[in-house]
Design an enzyme around this catalytic site. Sequence first.
Site, PDB file in Angstrom:
ATOM      1  N   ASP A  29      -4.170  21.640  -1.745  1.00  0.00           N
ATOM      2  CA  ASP A  29      -5.112  22.235  -2.684  1.00  0.00           C
ATOM      3  C   ASP A  29      -4.697  21.933  -4.127  1.00  0.00           C
ATOM      4  O   ASP A  29      -3.509  21.990  -4.472  1.00  0.00           O
ATOM      5  CB  ASP A  29      -5.144  23.746  -2.459  1.00  0.00           C
ATOM      6  CG  ASP A  29      -6.195  24.449  -3.274  1.00  0.00           C
ATOM      7  OD1 ASP A  29      -7.384  24.137  -3.105  1.00  0.00           O
ATOM      8  OD2 ASP A  29      -5.822  25.322  -4.086  1.00  0.00           O
ATOM      9  N   GLU A  64       9.987  11.937   8.291  1.00  0.00           N
ATOM     10  CA  GLU A  64      11.061  12.320   9.214  1.00  0.00           C
ATOM     11  C   GLU A  64      10.521  12.716  10.583  1.00  0.00           C
ATOM     12  O   GLU A  64      11.287  12.798  11.554  1.00  0.00           O
ATOM     13  CB  GLU A  64      11.841  13.511   8.633  1.00  0.00           C
ATOM     14  CG  GLU A  64      12.524  13.225   7.307  1.00  0.00           C
ATOM     15  CD  GLU A  64      13.057  14.503   6.662  1.00  0.00           C
ATOM     16  OE1 GLU A  64      12.963  15.574   7.314  1.00  0.00           O
ATOM     17  OE2 GLU A  64      13.545  14.441   5.523  1.00  0.00           O
TER      18      GLU A  64
END
Length: 577
Positions: free
Chosen positions: A218, A284
Amino acid sequence: MDAEDFPTATRPADEWWRSAVIYQIYPRSFADGDGDGIGDLPGIDIRLPALRELGVDAVWLSPFYTSPQHDAGYDVADYRDVDPRFGTLADFDELLAHAHSLDLKVIVDLVPNHSSSDHVWFQEALAAAPGSPERARYLFRDGTGPNGDEAPNNWESVFGGPAWTRITEADGTPGQWYLHLFDTTQPDFDWTNRWVHEQFLDILRFWLDRGADGFRVDVAHGLVKEAGLPDWTAAEGAATTMSLGGSLEDELTGHAEQDPPTPPYWAQDGVHEIYREWHQVLAEYEGDRVLVAEAWVEPLSRVARWVRDDEMHQTFNFGYLETPWSATSLRTVIAGSLKAFGDVGAPSTWVLSNHDVMRHASRLALTRPSTTDSAVIDPWEAAKAAVPDAAVGLRRARAASTLMLALPGSAYIYQGEELGLPEVFDIPDADREDPVFSRTNGERVGRDGCRVPIPWEADAPAYGFNATGESWLPQPREWRDLARDTQQGVPGSTLELYRATLAERSRRELGTGSIEWLSDYGDDVVAFVNNGVTVIANLGEVAVELPVGDVLLSSEALHEAALPIDTTVWVLVTPDE
């Protein structure tokens, strides 16, 4: 900055998000499992098979975090928990597992520009002294003028009114001011503070560890503010406070400034370092996790910086959403989008509606003040003069969606648009909840009209939104005829049009294709070929002759070999012998 200044793109071409159709769920209004009138995670879970049947690839969940709901959940009081209105963390885990079993990805909304004023971090800041580590989490500043009675600068809130509020210190004396670019209950974080960075890295990992497939971010252009927080006065006629201004037509014809003037609270260079670090965190994890930017930034050459190879993966294409119903404008924004995002190795995204804008089944029918393609109208100003014609709006919305879903890249669908839902204009003032309405004393009506709970079953309580008939916003009577069960299996219905379009899009691999423009159909037509499919959208005032071939689908019924106005068709053209 020129295209050659961007890093060389090295992303694999088969990442799921490059061509995905992503369905936005606004939890308050999608489906209500416990009957209290507010949608929730168990309700969403029950309806997931309907989305798999529709043919989308992923869902994006607007905020479901713990929140006082002053801004419908975009005021977060706990980033690591589910608000009891929406369920529990266990409910989220069950929803996620169910979605994955249906081969649906799940994208979580993240709100890093500001928290709720109820958040313990802000409450601790209020209790602490000026200059304390707790205050340094947010943008607290001393006031100006005699006794610090005036705000630190002249910034205005996006929701209307000043962007600063003065607090009362613990000893009862008038104190510092805090910045809130949105509502007073949404204090902005200070992203120059490393502590803030570390908290959000932990939040990312919290949801990634649970299995989330990515984040929609956002206000992704607003986290960093210009040093010194200087005053800002927008030029007359400038774009809204959520964007930077600029003209796509000027950009593509070389008449625009390379970098339009930038408000000191939007699109500062420091945001890019934040997203590079976030990119590394997502890398990751297995499974092509995705970062999606809500960045109200113009021109396209600038918004493309959010999706450079080591930053975000996608950003919403608001230039496309805001394009008027004009063939010239649509050709321009499509070509500009494909070039700008292609220059940095990112897919373009396409979107027509979301929880912050007027639904396109109404917006596209608004009367324009002139025929100038570059004239952009304020939809709510136009709607004050006359409510859009529902039949015209639906026809154009179907044509626009059929065109959009033929474009290469990733597309977003906002809940209910597959039913042809229009904006709701006649919500009683007493029922409105958007802070935009209250902060402007009703001068700006706000966004509630696109957030009304959607209809599932024509003859059920609350049209199937729940079993009790409760609804946090009133549903129009005419929505009975638009309920999902009245459209399912009905040839020509909007729901069946979406299902057919999504199926053909997947079958023909249009999301990973490329377009070749066709110029033989005139100025009022958008026409191109993508992966062997000829797509023709007639935005003019007369019918257009169709090429010889097999019609795959059409947004409206066809008569003979003519394409009616406000209609889009997909054709497998018969080769000339």
